[in-house]
Write a protein that holds these residues in place. Structure first.
Motif, PDB file in Angstrom:
ATOM      1  N   UNK A   1       9.580 -37.582 -10.795  1.00 11.67           N
ATOM      2  CA  UNK A   1      10.563 -37.173 -11.792  1.00 11.67           C
ATOM      3  C   UNK A   1      10.492 -38.092 -13.003  1.00 11.67           C
ATOM      4  N   UNK A   2      10.960 -37.571 -14.150  1.00  8.75           N
ATOM      5  CA  UNK A   2      10.969 -38.339 -15.383  1.00  8.75           C
ATOM      6  C   UNK A   2      12.190 -39.244 -15.425  1.00  8.75           C
ATOM      7  N   UNK A   3      12.281 -40.051 -16.483  1.00  6.82           N
ATOM      8  CA  UNK A   3      13.443 -40.913 -16.662  1.00  6.82           C
ATOM      9  C   UNK A   3      13.802 -41.009 -18.129  1.00  6.82           C
ATOM     10  N   UNK A   4      15.057 -41.376 -18.411  1.00  8.91           N
ATOM     11  CA  UNK A   4      15.555 -41.566 -19.763  1.00  8.91           C
ATOM     12  C   UNK A   4      16.238 -42.916 -19.849  1.00  8.91           C
ATOM     13  N   UNK A   5      15.875 -43.690 -20.867  1.00  8.67           N
ATOM     14  CA  UNK A   5      16.489 -44.993 -21.096  1.00  8.67           C
ATOM     15  C   UNK A   5      17.315 -44.890 -22.373  1.00  8.67           C
ATOM     16  N   UNK A   6      18.646 -45.014 -22.231  1.00 12.98           N
ATOM     17  CA  UNK A   6      19.571 -44.848 -23.346  1.00 12.98           C
ATOM     18  C   UNK A   6      19.937 -46.200 -23.940  1.00 12.98           C
ATOM     19  N   UNK A   7      19.910 -46.280 -25.247  1.00  9.95           N
ATOM     20  CA  UNK A   7      20.195 -47.512 -25.978  1.00  9.95           C
ATOM     21  C   UNK A   7      21.689 -47.597 -26.297  1.00  9.95           C
ATOM     22  N   UNK A   8      22.355 -48.692 -25.910  1.00  6.62           N
ATOM     23  CA  UNK A   8      23.780 -48.877 -26.171  1.00  6.62           C
ATOM     24  C   UNK A   8      24.020 -50.132 -26.995  1.00  6.62           C
ATOM     25  N   UNK A   9      25.217 -50.189 -27.618  1.00 11.48           N
ATOM     26  CA  UNK A   9      25.540 -51.304 -28.513  1.00 11.48           C
ATOM     27  C   UNK A   9      26.409 -52.375 -27.873  1.00 11.48           C
ATOM     28  N   UNK A  10      27.190 -52.027 -26.854  1.00 15.71           N
ATOM     29  CA  UNK A  10      28.118 -53.000 -26.280  1.00 15.71           C
ATOM     30  C   UNK A  10      28.395 -52.670 -24.819  1.00 15.71           C
ATOM     31  N   UNK A  11      28.988 -53.652 -24.124  1.00 16.62           N
ATOM     32  CA  UNK A  11      29.232 -53.501 -22.688  1.00 16.62           C
ATOM     33  C   UNK A  11      30.371 -52.527 -22.395  1.00 16.62           C
ATOM     34  N   UNK A  12      31.300 -52.374 -23.327  1.00 17.24           N
ATOM     35  CA  UNK A  12      32.353 -51.381 -23.130  1.00 17.24           C
ATOM     36  C   UNK A  12      31.767 -49.976 -23.053  1.00 17.24           C
ATOM     37  N   UNK A  13      30.793 -49.696 -23.929  1.00 16.05           N
ATOM     38  CA  UNK A  13      30.128 -48.394 -23.888  1.00 16.05           C
ATOM     39  C   UNK A  13      29.368 -48.205 -22.583  1.00 16.05           C
ATOM     40  N   UNK A  14      28.712 -49.278 -22.118  1.00 14.46           N
ATOM     41  CA  UNK A  14      27.980 -49.208 -20.859  1.00 14.46           C
ATOM     42  C   UNK A  14      28.910 -48.847 -19.707  1.00 14.46           C
ATOM     43  N   UNK A  15      30.043 -49.539 -19.628  1.00 15.84           N
ATOM     44  CA  UNK A  15      30.996 -49.287 -18.541  1.00 15.84           C
ATOM     45  C   UNK A  15      31.600 -47.896 -18.638  1.00 15.84           C
ATOM     46  N   UNK A  16      31.908 -47.440 -19.863  1.00 12.40           N
ATOM     47  CA  UNK A  16      32.507 -46.112 -20.041  1.00 12.40           C
ATOM     48  C   UNK A  16      31.530 -44.999 -19.683  1.00 12.40           C
ATOM     49  N   UNK A  17      30.278 -45.142 -20.128  1.00 13.32           N
ATOM     50  CA  UNK A  17      29.281 -44.121 -19.811  1.00 13.32           C
ATOM     51  C   UNK A  17      29.114 -43.982 -18.303  1.00 13.32           C
ATOM     52  N   UNK A  18      28.974 -45.109 -17.610  1.00 15.43           N
ATOM     53  CA  UNK A  18      28.748 -45.071 -16.162  1.00 15.43           C
ATOM     54  C   UNK A  18      29.992 -44.590 -15.436  1.00 15.43           C
ATOM     55  N   UNK A  19      31.171 -45.047 -15.859  1.00 13.36           N
ATOM     56  CA  UNK A  19      32.416 -44.653 -15.186  1.00 13.36           C
ATOM     57  C   UNK A  19      32.635 -43.152 -15.259  1.00 13.36           C
ATOM     58  N   UNK A  20      32.256 -42.530 -16.390  1.00 18.19           N
ATOM     59  CA  UNK A  20      32.485 -41.095 -16.573  1.00 18.19           C
ATOM     60  C   UNK A  20      31.279 -40.235 -16.220  1.00 18.19           C
ATOM     61  N   UNK A  21      30.086 -40.855 -16.092  1.00 14.94           N
ATOM     62  CA  UNK A  21      28.886 -40.081 -15.799  1.00 14.94           C
ATOM     63  C   UNK A  21      28.486 -39.163 -16.936  1.00 14.94           C
ATOM     64  N   UNK A  22      28.720 -39.623 -18.173  1.00 17.02           N
ATOM     65  CA  UNK A  22      28.416 -38.815 -19.362  1.00 17.02           C
ATOM     66  C   UNK A  22      27.803 -39.710 -20.431  1.00 17.02           C
ATOM     67  N   UNK A  23      26.728 -39.223 -21.063  1.00 14.51           N
ATOM     68  CA  UNK A  23      26.150 -39.919 -22.208  1.00 14.51           C
ATOM     69  C   UNK A  23      26.052 -38.948 -23.372  1.00 14.51           C
TER      70      UNK A  23
END
Length: 375
Positions: A1-23
């Protein structure tokens, strides 16, 4: 399978993306009701996403994982609100009840979303990029060129190497919840209630704003459309492919802005096995093809032969897509697009490769679609 690496600016965004399962990428606003090349390229990346592809995040030189794209209702990626792929600035009051992300976390330029789950875990321990690239260095191609992009797509080999190094460095944390990011499917359930066919991504929305008579004004719009067509139509003129990507590196490592990139690259497996059978190359010209177009695509054919098929040209299927092909271009193709090669050792067989198709495209205003004709 393929993969996607998403670029983020801060740790709050990292936690929010993972907590909600949405990018969702925040795009710049369209200018004069037109998308730019970067916008259309981002849409192409979204359109190639498939259920089961892996998800990672990049922040402060480190990569965090591991997730997996998840289909909810119809797909794993959607327009954030109906008609969000049109290059317009919508009225917030008119769309606020239709936004999938919810207006509390919404930016008008969150045009597209993708949905994912942990797989098995999103570890708090990120892996430094140098540590990643030094692990199985021959496996990494696109990750080395991850520069000035919202996110990058990596192929099966690169994805497996990235997944392996993250798991190896986090083996002791598999059962330790203090080293794992929190995830809830609450947002997924909210989104599921809203989704219908009006949210589905379609290249036709891109074509509406980029055509002129029967042609398309932007090559990236054609590129995005073909990626979508191949990803969703198994009977397209280009055939069925298990992996499809665009703007794939096709030159030795050098400063990123000088690197050659293939418009569309892909491969298919032998049915029922994880063994690559064929490689796909598509080069696109929005106008009439030129001599240089033939020379360029053959340069990429030779690159694939050297880097991927290792001397076996029979594994390569190439397409040059353009608005038109004058007679002298067809004659030049017949003269130049030939490769003699050998396969096997005992016995050795001599073969000739000529597997390049010239494909004429036309835009149909009636249904906002592209039609293709092999010359």
């Amino acid at each position: 399978m393929a993969g996607y690496v998403f670029n983020l600016n801060d740790y709050e965004s990292l936690e929010n993306c993972i907590a909600n399962g949405v990018y969702s990428t925040i795009l710049s606003e369209p200018k004069k009701n037109l998308w730019g090349r970067a916008h259309e390229g981002t849409f192409a990346d979204y359109m190639s996403m498939k259920d089961g592809d892996n998800v990672y995040f990049f922040l402060d030189r480190k990569i965090y994982g591991i997730g997996v794209l998840k289909t909810i209702n119809l797909d794993c990626k959607y327009q954030n609100y109906p008609n969000s792929l049109l290059p317009q600035i919508p009225n917030f009051d008119e769309i606020k009840n239709k936004i999938l992300l919810g207006d509390t976390v919404f930016n008008i330029n969150n045009r597209v979303i993708c949905l994912f789950n942990p797989s098995p875990i999103f570890f708090k321990n990120g892996i430094d990029m140098d540590d990643v690239l030094s692990y199985k260095p021959n496996s990494f191609r696109m990750l080395r060129a991850f520069w000035k992009l919202s996110f990058v797509k990596i192929d099966d080999e690169e994805n497996k190497a990235l997944k392996d190094i993250i798991l190896k460095r986090n083996e002791n944390y598999l059962e330790d919840y203090t080293h794992q990011y929190f995830f809830s499917d609450k947002k997924h359930r909210e989104i599921q209630k809203k989704i219908n066919k009006t949210y589905i991504l379609s290249h036709k929305d891109l074509l509406k704003s980029s055509y002129k008579n029967y042609s398309i004004k932007h090559e990236m719009a054609i590129e995005s459309s073909i990626v979508d067509i191949i990803s969703s139509d198994l009977n397209s003129i280009f055939g069925k492919w298990d992996y499809i990507s665009h703007q794939v590196i096709a030159s030795p490592f050098k400063p990123i802005e000088y690197m050659d990139k293939m418009d569309i690259f892909g491969y298919r497996y032998i049915s029922g096995f994880e063994t690559i059978s064929k490689y796909l190359l598509i080069e696109i010209k929005k106008d009439t093809a030129k001599i240089e177009s033939i020379d360029q695509i053959m340069k990429y054919v030779d690159w694939i032969n050297e880097e991927y098929s290792f001397g076996d040209y029979s594994m390569i299927e190439a397409f040059l897509v353009a608005y038109d092909f004058p007679k002298h271009i067809i004659e030049y193709r017949n003269k130049i697009c030939i490769r003699n090669f050998t396969r096997g050792r005992r016995p050795t067989t001599s073969e000739i490769w000529t597997n390049i198709k010239l494909v004429k495209y036309r835009y149909n205003q009636t249904d906002n679609s592209l039609s293709f004709e092999v010359m």
